[in-house]
Design a protein around this motif. Structure first.
Motif, PDB file in Angstrom:
ATOM      1  N   ASP A  47      18.460 -17.990  36.101  1.00 15.25           N
ATOM      2  CA  ASP A  47      19.547 -17.016  36.058  1.00 15.25           C
ATOM      3  C   ASP A  47      18.937 -15.689  35.589  1.00 15.25           C
ATOM      4  OD1 ASP A  47      21.520 -15.438  34.217  1.00 15.25           O
ATOM      5  OD2 ASP A  47      22.776 -16.603  35.590  1.00 15.25           O
ATOM      6  N   PRO A  48      18.924 -14.662  36.451  1.00 16.97           N
ATOM      7  CA  PRO A  48      18.211 -13.420  36.084  1.00 16.97           C
ATOM      8  C   PRO A  48      18.703 -12.798  34.784  1.00 16.97           C
ATOM      9  CG  PRO A  48      18.736 -13.431  38.420  1.00 16.97           C
ATOM     10  CD  PRO A  48      19.457 -14.607  37.829  1.00 16.97           C
ATOM     11  N   GLY A  49      20.024 -12.806  34.581  1.00 15.20           N
ATOM     12  CA  GLY A  49      20.564 -12.217  33.358  1.00 15.20           C
ATOM     13  C   GLY A  49      20.134 -12.978  32.119  1.00 15.20           C
ATOM     14  N   ALA A  50      20.181 -14.309  32.209  1.00 17.62           N
ATOM     15  CA  ALA A  50      19.774 -15.133  31.067  1.00 17.62           C
ATOM     16  C   ALA A  50      18.276 -14.993  30.818  1.00 17.62           C
ATOM     17  CB  ALA A  50      20.128 -16.597  31.335  1.00 17.62           C
ATOM     18  N   PHE A  51      17.510 -14.904  31.900  1.00 17.22           N
ATOM     19  CA  PHE A  51      16.061 -14.720  31.744  1.00 17.22           C
ATOM     20  C   PHE A  51      15.777 -13.393  31.047  1.00 17.22           C
ATOM     21  CE2 PHE A  51      11.792 -13.549  32.817  1.00 17.22           C
ATOM     22  CZ  PHE A  51      11.093 -14.740  32.780  1.00 17.22           C
ATOM     23  N   ALA A  97      19.893  -1.820  34.104  1.00 16.79           N
ATOM     24  CA  ALA A  97      20.078  -0.532  34.764  1.00 16.79           C
ATOM     25  C   ALA A  97      19.812  -0.618  36.268  1.00 16.79           C
ATOM     26  CB  ALA A  97      19.155   0.510  34.136  1.00 16.79           C
ATOM     27  N   GLY A  98      19.340  -1.777  36.720  1.00 22.03           N
ATOM     28  CA  GLY A  98      19.149  -1.949  38.156  1.00 22.03           C
ATOM     29  C   GLY A  98      17.708  -2.044  38.596  1.00 22.03           C
ATOM     30  N   MET A  99      16.779  -2.253  37.656  1.00 21.83           N
ATOM     31  CA  MET A  99      15.380  -2.368  38.045  1.00 21.83           C
ATOM     32  C   MET A  99      15.113  -3.796  38.499  1.00 21.83           C
ATOM     33  SD  MET A  99      12.045  -0.773  36.273  1.00 21.83           S
ATOM     34  CE  MET A  99      10.573  -0.538  37.307  1.00 21.83           C
ATOM     35  N   LYS A 100      15.379  -4.020  39.790  1.00 22.98           N
ATOM     36  CA  LYS A 100      15.267  -5.357  40.377  1.00 22.98           C
ATOM     37  C   LYS A 100      15.067  -5.205  41.879  1.00 22.98           C
ATOM     38  CE  LYS A 100      20.265  -5.534  40.784  1.00 22.98           C
ATOM     39  NZ  LYS A 100      21.531  -6.184  40.429  1.00 22.98           N
ATOM     40  N   GLY A 101      14.751  -6.303  42.517  1.00 20.09           N
ATOM     41  CA  GLY A 101      14.580  -6.290  43.956  1.00 20.09           C
ATOM     42  C   GLY A 101      14.603  -7.712  44.489  1.00 20.09           C
ATOM     43  N   VAL A 102      14.444  -7.831  45.796  1.00 19.39           N
ATOM     44  CA  VAL A 102      14.526  -9.134  46.450  1.00 19.39           C
ATOM     45  C   VAL A 102      13.294  -9.341  47.316  1.00 19.39           C
ATOM     46  CG1 VAL A 102      15.787 -10.525  48.128  1.00 19.39           C
ATOM     47  CG2 VAL A 102      17.036  -9.130  46.472  1.00 19.39           C
ATOM     48  N   LEU A 103      12.651 -10.476  47.141  1.00 18.79           N
ATOM     49  CA  LEU A 103      11.579 -10.902  48.008  1.00 18.79           C
ATOM     50  C   LEU A 103      12.157 -11.965  48.946  1.00 18.79           C
ATOM     51  CD1 LEU A 103       7.937 -11.380  47.585  1.00 18.79           C
ATOM     52  CD2 LEU A 103       9.124 -13.522  47.910  1.00 18.79           C
ATOM     53  N   THR A 104      12.158 -11.642  50.219  1.00 23.62           N
ATOM     54  CA  THR A 104      12.700 -12.573  51.202  1.00 23.62           C
ATOM     55  C   THR A 104      11.573 -13.379  51.828  1.00 23.62           C
ATOM     56  OG1 THR A 104      14.586 -11.148  51.706  1.00 23.62           O
ATOM     57  CG2 THR A 104      13.982 -12.765  53.372  1.00 23.62           C
TER      58      THR A 104
END
Ligand SMILES: [Cu+2]
Length: 149
Positions: free
Chosen positions: A77-81, A140-147
């Protein structure tokens, strides 16, 4: 090995080189002061060798503006991590107890520095989230997606 066998072996080896080169994916991602990765979407093939170079171009001190790149498994879970990461300032905000929830990560990079990580892309197709665990950055939104596909 006979000269002919050696020739054949070298020929086969050379003919495979372009395939090996194409099978690698390499990305340079820049972080600055805007709390965004310069690339928030990466696309790779299952099982591909992937190299990520994270560059921090901020001029602020490391205590104010450092970045890392942490690729999470689907089970995380990204938030929990990220919450757990805030309790690990002595480990550059990487929560070692949750390392098994990650696929790969760079170190925390201060302004003017970079770090590179190479890993094998998951075999399972899908979207994998990557985040920066410096305090406040993921929120703040520093994230991304690896597909992977
Ligand atoms: Cu960051």
């Amino acid at each position: 090995m006979s000269p002919r066998a050696l020739f054949v072996a070298v020929f086969i080896g050379l003919s495979l080189l372009p395939l090996a080169a194409q099978a690698d994916a390499s990305f340079t991602i820049v972080g600055q002061n805007d709390l965004r990765y310069s690339k928030d979407h990466l696309r790779v093939a299952p099982g591909e060798s992937v190299t990520i170079k994270l560059v921090n171009k901020s001029h602020l001190p490391a205590s104010a503006m450092a970045h890392n790149w942490v690729l999470l498994k689907h089970s995380a879970d990204p938030g929990a991590f990220d919450d757990a990461a805030q309790s690990a300032p002595a480990n550059d905000y990487f929560p070692q107890a949750r390392a098994d929830q990650t696929i790969a990560h760079t170190g925390m990079v201060a302004g003017g520095e970079s770090d590179t990580v190479t890993f094998t892309a998951p075999e399972e197709p899908g979207d994998y989230i990557y985040i920066c665990t410096f305090p406040g950055h993921f929120a703040a939104g520093m994230k991304g997606v690896l597909t992977v596909q």
